[in-house]
Design a protein around this motif. Sequence first.
Motif, PDB file in Angstrom:
ATOM      1  N   LYS A 190      83.911  73.235 -53.333  1.00 62.09           N
ATOM      2  CA  LYS A 190      84.923  72.404 -53.962  1.00 62.09           C
ATOM      3  C   LYS A 190      86.258  72.672 -53.291  1.00 62.09           C
ATOM      4  O   LYS A 190      86.672  73.817 -53.172  1.00 62.09           O
TER       5      LYS A 190
ATOM      6  N   LYS B 118      87.760  67.677 -54.515  1.00 62.96           N
ATOM      7  CA  LYS B 118      86.510  67.045 -54.062  1.00 62.96           C
ATOM      8  C   LYS B 118      85.411  68.095 -54.014  1.00 62.96           C
ATOM      9  O   LYS B 118      85.685  69.260 -53.716  1.00 62.96           O
ATOM     10  N   GLU B 119      84.202  67.677 -54.315  1.00 63.67           N
ATOM     11  CA  GLU B 119      83.076  68.603 -54.363  1.00 63.67           C
ATOM     12  C   GLU B 119      81.919  68.117 -53.519  1.00 63.67           C
ATOM     13  O   GLU B 119      81.686  66.901 -53.378  1.00 63.67           O
ATOM     14  N   LYS B 120      81.195  69.095 -52.984  1.00 66.33           N
ATOM     15  CA  LYS B 120      79.970  68.799 -52.244  1.00 66.33           C
ATOM     16  C   LYS B 120      79.076  70.016 -52.361  1.00 66.33           C
ATOM     17  O   LYS B 120      79.391  71.079 -51.828  1.00 66.33           O
ATOM     18  N   GLU B 121      78.009  69.858 -53.095  1.00 65.24           N
ATOM     19  CA  GLU B 121      77.058  70.949 -53.340  1.00 65.24           C
ATOM     20  C   GLU B 121      77.800  72.165 -53.894  1.00 65.24           C
ATOM     21  O   GLU B 121      78.396  72.089 -54.967  1.00 65.24           O
ATOM     22  N   ARG B 122      77.806  73.284 -53.200  1.00 66.99           N
ATOM     23  CA  ARG B 122      78.426  74.507 -53.721  1.00 66.99           C
ATOM     24  C   ARG B 122      79.908  74.620 -53.337  1.00 66.99           C
ATOM     25  O   ARG B 122      80.539  75.618 -53.635  1.00 66.99           O
TER      26      ARG B 122
ATOM     27  N   LEU C 240      83.760  67.896 -43.747  1.00 68.75           N
ATOM     28  CA  LEU C 240      83.381  68.153 -45.134  1.00 68.75           C
ATOM     29  C   LEU C 240      84.168  67.290 -46.115  1.00 68.75           C
ATOM     30  O   LEU C 240      83.594  66.531 -46.885  1.00 68.75           O
ATOM     31  N   PHE C 241      85.501  67.442 -46.111  1.00 63.66           N
ATOM     32  CA  PHE C 241      86.342  66.773 -47.098  1.00 63.66           C
ATOM     33  C   PHE C 241      87.662  66.323 -46.485  1.00 63.66           C
ATOM     34  O   PHE C 241      88.139  66.920 -45.527  1.00 63.66           O
TER      35      PHE C 241
ATOM     36  N   ASP D 250      75.150  78.876 -46.097  1.00 61.29           N
ATOM     37  CA  ASP D 250      76.577  78.526 -46.142  1.00 61.29           C
ATOM     38  C   ASP D 250      77.388  79.323 -45.125  1.00 61.29           C
ATOM     39  O   ASP D 250      78.591  79.079 -44.963  1.00 61.29           O
TER      40      ASP D 250
ATOM     41  N   ARG E 212      83.328  72.321 -41.319  1.00 63.76           N
ATOM     42  CA  ARG E 212      82.436  73.470 -41.167  1.00 63.76           C
ATOM     43  C   ARG E 212      81.994  73.510 -39.709  1.00 63.76           C
ATOM     44  O   ARG E 212      81.675  72.479 -39.113  1.00 63.76           O
TER      45      ARG E 212
END
Lengths: 113, 118
Positions: free
Chosen positions: A63, A57-61, A47-48, A82, A37
């Motif tokens: 995926k 993989k997920e983080k808050e809102r 982020l991922f 966001d 980001r």
Amino acid sequence: EDQVTQSPEALRLQEGESSSLNCSYTVSGLRGLFWYRQDPGKGPEFLFTLYSAGEEKEKERLKATLTKKESFLHITAPKPEDSATYLCAVQVLSNFGNEKLTFGTGTRLTIIP
Amino acid sequence: DAGITQSPRYKITETGRQVTLMCHQTWSHSYMFWYRQDLGHGLRLIYYSAAADITDKGEVPDGYVVSRSKTENFPLTLESATRSQTSVYFCASSEHDRWQLNSGNTIYFGEGSWLTVV
């Protein structure tokens, strides 16, 4: 030559309106796919990382998912905070331990309150 | 935890001048990178370094010189600045774990150096 293509270039959503960003890639051998980001005037923020097809993989809102040819960044019920540019990058397998990332040009996401 | 710091953050210089952008990391990461970011091109790799005294060219190395005498520092020099080198420059670093697949050699970025060549 390794290529990474992101779509759309820009996306405007209403707050709470879910959507997905796409990253398609053509590489000789994928070691990892990265999502970052980037806020205006800042450096990319990690982020991922995804390594194999089917991984999620997920983080808050957010995926992230990965197939053999593309990755999706799903954003569920987004909020104005966001809003940012989301960058996708690939890291390829190399006999010389080459760790460099090849980036796409990004998707500029705007969430309207 | 300072991470990666770049200096200067903003610089205006004239065509033909030599400019050096500094990068310092506090993690003792073995790999360091310099990227430039331009509208329509995204982030492009200029040079990278696997360790002290080991550097290699990236995608767009022409007109740039790097050195790495110490693990924590990776300066980027524009020997004779041109208008086409007006850009945002990002330094980055990562740990080296060559033999570990699926281990995540995440690359971390600094805040950027905005360079304008007039």
